[in-house]
Structures are given as structure tokens and as C-alpha cells.
Motif scaffolding. Sequence first.
Motif, PDB file in Angstrom:
ATOM      1  N   ASP A 150     -13.815  -2.398  -2.077  1.00 21.90           N
ATOM      2  CA  ASP A 150     -13.828  -3.225  -3.283  1.00 21.90           C
ATOM      3  C   ASP A 150     -13.655  -4.682  -2.854  1.00 21.90           C
ATOM      4  OD1 ASP A 150     -14.040  -3.905  -5.929  1.00 21.90           O
ATOM      5  OD2 ASP A 150     -12.385  -2.628  -6.595  1.00 21.90           O
ATOM      6  N   ARG A 168       2.017   6.446  -7.222  1.00 20.02           N
ATOM      7  CA  ARG A 168       0.974   7.327  -7.770  1.00 20.02           C
ATOM      8  C   ARG A 168       1.308   8.795  -7.535  1.00 20.02           C
ATOM      9  NH1 ARG A 168      -3.901   5.049  -9.342  1.00 20.02           N
ATOM     10  NH2 ARG A 168      -4.073   2.798  -8.973  1.00 20.02           N
ATOM     11  N   SER A 191      -5.556   3.842  -2.366  1.00 17.96           N
ATOM     12  CA  SER A 191      -5.146   4.946  -3.237  1.00 17.96           C
ATOM     13  C   SER A 191      -6.358   5.717  -3.752  1.00 17.96           C
ATOM     14  CB  SER A 191      -4.301   4.429  -4.403  1.00 17.96           C
ATOM     15  OG  SER A 191      -5.029   3.539  -5.221  1.00 17.96           O
ATOM     16  N   ARG A 192      -7.463   5.025  -4.041  1.00 16.03           N
ATOM     17  CA  ARG A 192      -8.669   5.732  -4.488  1.00 16.03           C
ATOM     18  C   ARG A 192      -9.252   6.591  -3.371  1.00 16.03           C
ATOM     19  NH1 ARG A 192     -10.241   0.669  -7.182  1.00 16.03           N
ATOM     20  NH2 ARG A 192     -11.875   0.351  -5.616  1.00 16.03           N
ATOM     21  N   CYS A 240       0.826  -1.210   0.000  1.00 13.96           N
ATOM     22  CA  CYS A 240       0.000   0.000   0.000  1.00 13.96           C
ATOM     23  C   CYS A 240       0.858   1.258   0.000  1.00 13.96           C
ATOM     24  CB  CYS A 240      -0.925  -0.007   1.212  1.00 13.96           C
ATOM     25  SG  CYS A 240      -2.262  -1.212   1.120  1.00 13.96           S
ATOM     26  N   TYR A 262      -3.784  -6.812  -3.738  1.00  8.97           N
ATOM     27  CA  TYR A 262      -4.117  -6.009  -4.915  1.00  8.97           C
ATOM     28  C   TYR A 262      -5.315  -5.103  -4.626  1.00  8.97           C
ATOM     29  CZ  TYR A 262      -1.002  -9.014  -7.634  1.00  8.97           C
ATOM     30  OH  TYR A 262       0.099  -9.680  -8.115  1.00  8.97           O
ATOM     31  N   GLU A 271       2.426   1.816  -3.449  1.00  8.35           N
ATOM     32  CA  GLU A 271       1.387   2.236  -4.396  1.00  8.35           C
ATOM     33  C   GLU A 271       1.143   3.743  -4.275  1.00  8.35           C
ATOM     34  OE1 GLU A 271      -1.775   1.476  -7.291  1.00  8.35           O
ATOM     35  OE2 GLU A 271      -0.059   0.304  -6.609  1.00  8.35           O
ATOM     36  N   ARG A 330      -4.383  -2.091  -2.006  1.00 13.02           N
ATOM     37  CA  ARG A 330      -3.639  -0.929  -2.498  1.00 13.02           C
ATOM     38  C   ARG A 330      -4.483  -0.074  -3.438  1.00 13.02           C
ATOM     39  NH1 ARG A 330       0.895  -4.245  -6.026  1.00 13.02           N
ATOM     40  NH2 ARG A 330       0.071  -3.748  -8.102  1.00 13.02           N
ATOM     41  N   ALA A 331      -5.378  -0.698  -4.205  1.00  9.75           N
ATOM     42  CA  ALA A 331      -6.258   0.075  -5.082  1.00  9.75           C
ATOM     43  C   ALA A 331      -7.281   0.854  -4.274  1.00  9.75           C
ATOM     44  CB  ALA A 331      -6.955  -0.857  -6.067  1.00  9.75           C
TER      45      ALA A 331
END
Length: 297
Positions: free
Chosen positions: A249, A121, A275-276, A114, A268, A117, A271-272
Motif C-alpha cells: 500500500d 487485532r 496485518s492484512r 506493527c 500507518y 497492531e 502496520r496495515a
Amino acid sequence: MSETRPPGLGEFRLLVSGPEHPGLSAAVSGALAEQGADVVRFDQLTPAAPAPADHAGPTSYLRAAFRVEEPGTGVPLVEQALHELLDGKGMTWTISDASAPKRMIILASRSDHCLLELLWRHRRGELAAEIPLVISNHRDVQAGVEFFGIPFVHVPSGGEDKSASEAEILELVRGRADLVVLARYMQVLSEDFLRAIGAPVINIHHSFLPAFVGAGPYRKAWERGVKLIGATAHYVTPELDAGPIIEQDVARVDHTYGPKDLQKRGAYVERAVLSRAVQAHLEDRVVSRDGRTVVFE
């Protein structure tokens, strides 16, 4: 999401929440226009669902992006107009300068997925923030952080009594952060720390809350035989893993996955999701009230 600003214009973002009032959006947009503000984006939500039993009625959420030619005089005029319009209606509102990147300090432990990431970004320009430093209770992530040119500070957790380490972190963070992000920082923060830090704190929890609160969620998920695993980014409150949810998610799994497989798959998603959530906060797209959030696109 970002609103492009022509040269010479100051761009600002207004967030409003509070009891529903007929004509609120028209009144707010009118107040902005009367003070010479050019509204470039306007979003409002008043949920149609019945209000919870302990609420007086529906809550309205509003976000406006606007520009003013002379911020030094234009923004105070806008603020005065909003005080007159909203303060007597039980509304909460803030104005932020879109041209000023927020200062974001990251806390991490041994897991780096995380953290890296966010740093990746940030380097790509996807996160409009300054990162003064990264703090970790282990040195495992130090080389990765320094690769991105970000200062790294090691603050050991200190066993059962976390008061000394929290005090050291507060000295590093206080006055230097507009946002603190827990990028798999595997420590429970005390209520005193959260009260003193002076900035919102976002955490990533490796389950689809409110399921599997606390430690070891992947093993708990495996024991229950789940077919979906998830991750939840939320604001941190004194109650463990119960703060307002910003982003979630899921990923599909099956009976062949063991706890370690679930953990690898979940990384996966974690970390998405984090970041969102961080991006939404940095872009002033999150309105939080009464333990829930609305996240505008």
C-alpha cells in the motif's frame, strides 16, 4: 474472509498451483464432490498475461473451501483423490484444517507499531491464530506484549555474529510455530536459519518494493523526492527484501516532508499492510509459486 461452519462439520481449505490444464476447476470440484465434500467457496485464476520467458506456460491458482461430515475418513479420501488427479500434472497442493488456528510467533525490535497492531487485532478476534510468544532483541516492547497476556522472551542480537542468537531463537521457535512474523525485526536472517526454522516467515519492509531495498528506505525516498511512500509485506527468502510479495500500500506525501515525517506517515501504512498480509496467510488465501503470489479475497 471466513466461511461459517455448521456444528458437526469439519471445514478445510485446499490450495493448488501449477501449469494450466483445461478443465482443472471442474476436475477438482468433481473430485471433491465424489468424496462427499461440500464445496462452499471456489476461486481460480489463470493469468491472461504471457508467461515469463523462463516458464513453460501459464500457471493456474486455485483455492477451495469445503466441508466434510466425518473428517477422519473424509479428508483422507479427498487427499487420495487429489493425489490421483494432480500429482502427475506437476501441480502443488495443500489441505489445511480451517478449525485449527495456526501458531504464530512474532519477532520484534524497538519499534512497536506493527507488533501492537498484530496483538490488538488478535485480541479482537481478527487474526485466527495462537501466539505462543513474542521474541525481541530489545526489552523496549516487553511491557506492551505482556499487557496483552502474551509471553515475552528477550534474545539479544549479539553484535556482528548472529549465530548464537539465531540458535537460541530456533530453539524457541522450532516445532511451536506454523508462521513467523517479523514485525519490524531489524535483523537480517541467515540462510541457515531460514532453512532450519520449518515455517514460512513474513516480513514488513518500509518501502514499496522493489524500490529502496535494505536499510534506511525513508531517507532514500526523501533524497529522491518521492511523492508516494509505501510498505510491502513479503515472504522472507535468503535474498534481502526479494521474497514473494503478499500485500502493498502507499500514502501520498509532498516536498514539506522530511525523513522523520516520512517515517511517521509510513508507520500507518506499515502496520496495515503487515496485518492484512498476516490475515491472508492465516486464512489460507495466499498461493505462492515461482517467486510470485496470488492472494484470493
